[in-house]
Scaffold this motif. Structure first.
Motif, PDB file in Angstrom:
ATOM      1  N   VAL A   1       0.987  -1.536   0.163  1.00 28.92           N
ATOM      2  CA  VAL A   1      -0.139   0.069   0.075  1.00 28.92           C
ATOM      3  C   VAL A   1       0.652   1.407   0.016  1.00 28.92           C
ATOM      4  O   VAL A   1       1.750   1.520   0.739  1.00 28.92           O
ATOM      5  N   GLN A   2       0.502   2.478  -0.929  1.00 27.81           N
ATOM      6  CA  GLN A   2       1.444   3.396  -1.429  1.00 27.81           C
ATOM      7  C   GLN A   2       0.454   4.439  -1.104  1.00 27.81           C
ATOM      8  O   GLN A   2      -0.021   4.210  -2.173  1.00 27.81           O
ATOM      9  N   LEU A   3       0.685   6.249  -0.327  1.00 28.69           N
ATOM     10  CA  LEU A   3      -0.463   6.695  -0.032  1.00 28.69           C
ATOM     11  C   LEU A   3       0.725   8.292  -0.399  1.00 28.69           C
ATOM     12  O   LEU A   3       1.937   7.897  -0.171  1.00 28.69           O
ATOM     13  N   GLN A   4       0.348   8.663  -1.333  1.00 31.83           N
ATOM     14  CA  GLN A   4       0.978  10.016  -1.782  1.00 31.83           C
ATOM     15  C   GLN A   4       0.123  11.451  -1.756  1.00 31.83           C
ATOM     16  O   GLN A   4      -0.792  11.433  -3.097  1.00 31.83           O
ATOM     17  N   ALA A   5       0.656  11.986  -0.722  1.00 32.89           N
ATOM     18  CA  ALA A   5       0.415  12.865  -0.337  1.00 32.89           C
ATOM     19  C   ALA A   5       0.676  14.272  -1.029  1.00 32.89           C
ATOM     20  O   ALA A   5       1.590  14.485  -1.473  1.00 32.89           O
ATOM     21  N   SER A   6      -0.230  15.499  -1.506  1.00 27.28           N
ATOM     22  CA  SER A   6       0.422  16.551  -2.382  1.00 27.28           C
ATOM     23  C   SER A   6      -0.549  17.487  -2.305  1.00 27.28           C
ATOM     24  O   SER A   6      -1.697  17.349  -1.617  1.00 27.28           O
ATOM     25  N   GLY A   7      -0.226  19.152  -2.711  1.00 27.23           N
ATOM     26  CA  GLY A   7      -0.880  20.267  -3.049  1.00 27.23           C
ATOM     27  C   GLY A   7      -0.582  20.853  -1.478  1.00 27.23           C
ATOM     28  O   GLY A   7      -1.481  22.090  -1.321  1.00 27.23           O
ATOM     29  N   GLY A   8       0.419  20.776  -0.469  1.00 29.31           N
ATOM     30  CA  GLY A   8       0.552  21.157  -0.185  1.00 29.31           C
ATOM     31  C   GLY A   8       1.327  22.870  -0.245  1.00 29.31           C
ATOM     32  O   GLY A   8       1.774  23.328  -1.839  1.00 29.31           O
ATOM     33  N   GLY A   9       1.396  24.025   0.870  1.00 29.81           N
ATOM     34  CA  GLY A   9       2.285  25.608   0.676  1.00 29.81           C
ATOM     35  C   GLY A   9       2.521  26.325   1.630  1.00 29.81           C
ATOM     36  O   GLY A   9       1.823  26.067   2.363  1.00 29.81           O
ATOM     37  N   LEU A  10       2.043  28.059   0.767  1.00 27.61           N
ATOM     38  CA  LEU A  10       2.154  28.665   1.034  1.00 27.61           C
ATOM     39  C   LEU A  10       0.957  29.752   1.831  1.00 27.61           C
ATOM     40  O   LEU A  10       1.095  30.044   0.193  1.00 27.61           O
ATOM     41  N   VAL A  11       0.477  30.130   2.355  1.00 27.41           N
ATOM     42  CA  VAL A  11      -1.317  30.872   2.510  1.00 27.41           C
ATOM     43  C   VAL A  11      -1.126  31.556   3.450  1.00 27.41           C
ATOM     44  O   VAL A  11      -0.760  31.490   4.694  1.00 27.41           O
ATOM     45  N   GLN A  12      -2.157  32.990   2.952  1.00 24.19           N
ATOM     46  CA  GLN A  12      -1.986  33.878   3.952  1.00 24.19           C
ATOM     47  C   GLN A  12      -2.940  32.995   5.008  1.00 24.19           C
ATOM     48  O   GLN A  12      -4.191  32.967   4.442  1.00 24.19           O
ATOM     49  N   ALA A  13      -2.955  33.682   6.386  1.00 25.78           N
ATOM     50  CA  ALA A  13      -4.797  33.402   7.073  1.00 25.78           C
ATOM     51  C   ALA A  13      -5.864  34.311   6.302  1.00 25.78           C
ATOM     52  O   ALA A  13      -5.644  35.236   5.912  1.00 25.78           O
ATOM     53  N   GLY A  14      -6.762  33.154   6.236  1.00 27.74           N
ATOM     54  CA  GLY A  14      -7.551  33.632   5.786  1.00 27.74           C
ATOM     55  C   GLY A  14      -8.336  33.105   4.304  1.00 27.74           C
ATOM     56  O   GLY A  14      -9.372  32.293   3.878  1.00 27.74           O
ATOM     57  N   GLY A  15      -6.684  32.448   3.936  1.00 31.88           N
ATOM     58  CA  GLY A  15      -6.836  31.587   2.910  1.00 31.88           C
ATOM     59  C   GLY A  15      -7.264  30.129   2.401  1.00 31.88           C
ATOM     60  O   GLY A  15      -7.798  29.684   3.159  1.00 31.88           O
ATOM     61  N   SER A  16      -7.185  29.399   1.409  1.00 26.22           N
ATOM     62  CA  SER A  16      -7.307  28.193   1.264  1.00 26.22           C
ATOM     63  C   SER A  16      -6.300  27.149   0.381  1.00 26.22           C
ATOM     64  O   SER A  16      -6.017  27.619  -0.179  1.00 26.22           O
TER      65      SER A  16
ATOM     66  N   ALA B   1      -3.624   7.232  -3.867  1.00 23.74           N
ATOM     67  CA  ALA B   1      -3.268   5.351  -3.177  1.00 23.74           C
ATOM     68  C   ALA B   1      -3.547   4.287  -4.217  1.00 23.74           C
ATOM     69  O   ALA B   1      -3.842   5.136  -5.157  1.00 23.74           O
ATOM     70  N   SER B   2      -2.257   3.698  -4.467  1.00 20.36           N
ATOM     71  CA  SER B   2      -2.608   2.180  -4.633  1.00 20.36           C
ATOM     72  C   SER B   2      -1.366   0.846  -3.419  1.00 20.36           C
ATOM     73  O   SER B   2      -1.513   1.121  -2.983  1.00 20.36           O
ATOM     74  N   GLY B   3      -1.806   0.201  -3.898  1.00 19.10           N
ATOM     75  CA  GLY B   3      -1.765  -0.743  -4.161  1.00 19.10           C
ATOM     76  C   GLY B   3      -2.623  -1.977  -3.290  1.00 19.10           C
ATOM     77  O   GLY B   3      -2.064  -2.587  -2.207  1.00 19.10           O
ATOM     78  N   GLY B   4      -3.841  -1.474  -3.059  1.00 21.66           N
ATOM     79  CA  GLY B   4      -5.202  -1.779  -2.446  1.00 21.66           C
ATOM     80  C   GLY B   4      -5.887  -1.451  -3.146  1.00 21.66           C
ATOM     81  O   GLY B   4      -6.270  -1.102  -3.855  1.00 21.66           O
ATOM     82  N   THR B   5      -7.196  -2.222  -2.311  1.00 21.42           N
ATOM     83  CA  THR B   5      -8.943  -2.011  -2.586  1.00 21.42           C
ATOM     84  C   THR B   5      -8.679  -0.852  -1.772  1.00 21.42           C
ATOM     85  O   THR B   5      -8.830  -1.237  -0.413  1.00 21.42           O
ATOM     86  N   PHE B   6      -9.212   0.778  -1.887  1.00 21.85           N
ATOM     87  CA  PHE B   6      -9.254   1.437  -1.371  1.00 21.85           C
ATOM     88  C   PHE B   6     -10.796   1.773  -0.808  1.00 21.85           C
ATOM     89  O   PHE B   6     -11.318   2.669  -0.045  1.00 21.85           O
TER      90      PHE B   6
END
Length: 124
Positions: free
Chosen positions: A1-16, A23-28
């Protein structure tokens, strides 16, 4: 089972920001998938998770993010998302996705598989 996270970054307070976890390697499709976070000097804490039962996704959240964060899961893509709105400086942390298999849980020790983490920084 492998999990690959992405999408982080720097944002100002109040932002989104939106995080993804592929996910891979299994039935999720029936797995409970969660997001945790760890700030410097603190323990890893539960953020949100979505369990799947009878074809229905049930999401649950930490009190600190309830109403601001939304977790969702696309079974066709084996991907779980975390939409984070109204971000605060105290949301700054490394965010991890994880799976506890079929068990619904807020306890990190029930989660056997973890992604590598993605940094979220919220400036004031």
């Amino acid at each position: 089972v492998q999990l690959q996270a992405s999408g982080g970054g720097l944002v100002q307070a109040g932002g989104s920001l939106s995080l993804s976890c592929a996910a891979s390697g299994g039935t999720f499709s029936n797995y409970n998938m969660g997001w945790f976070r760890q700030a410097p000097g603190k323990e890893r804490e539960f953020v949100a998770a979505v369990s799947w039962s009878g074809g229905i996704g049930i999401s649950y959240y930490a009190d600190s993010v309830e109403g601001r964060f939304t977790i969702s899961k696309d079974n066709a893509k084996n991907t779980v998302y975390l939409q984070m709105n109204s971000l605060k400086p105290e949301d700054t942390a490394v965010y991890y996705c994880a799976t506890s298999g079929g068990k619904k849980s807020r306890n990190r020790y029930d989660y056997a598989y973890w992604g590598q983490g993605t940094q979220v920084t919220v400036s004031s």
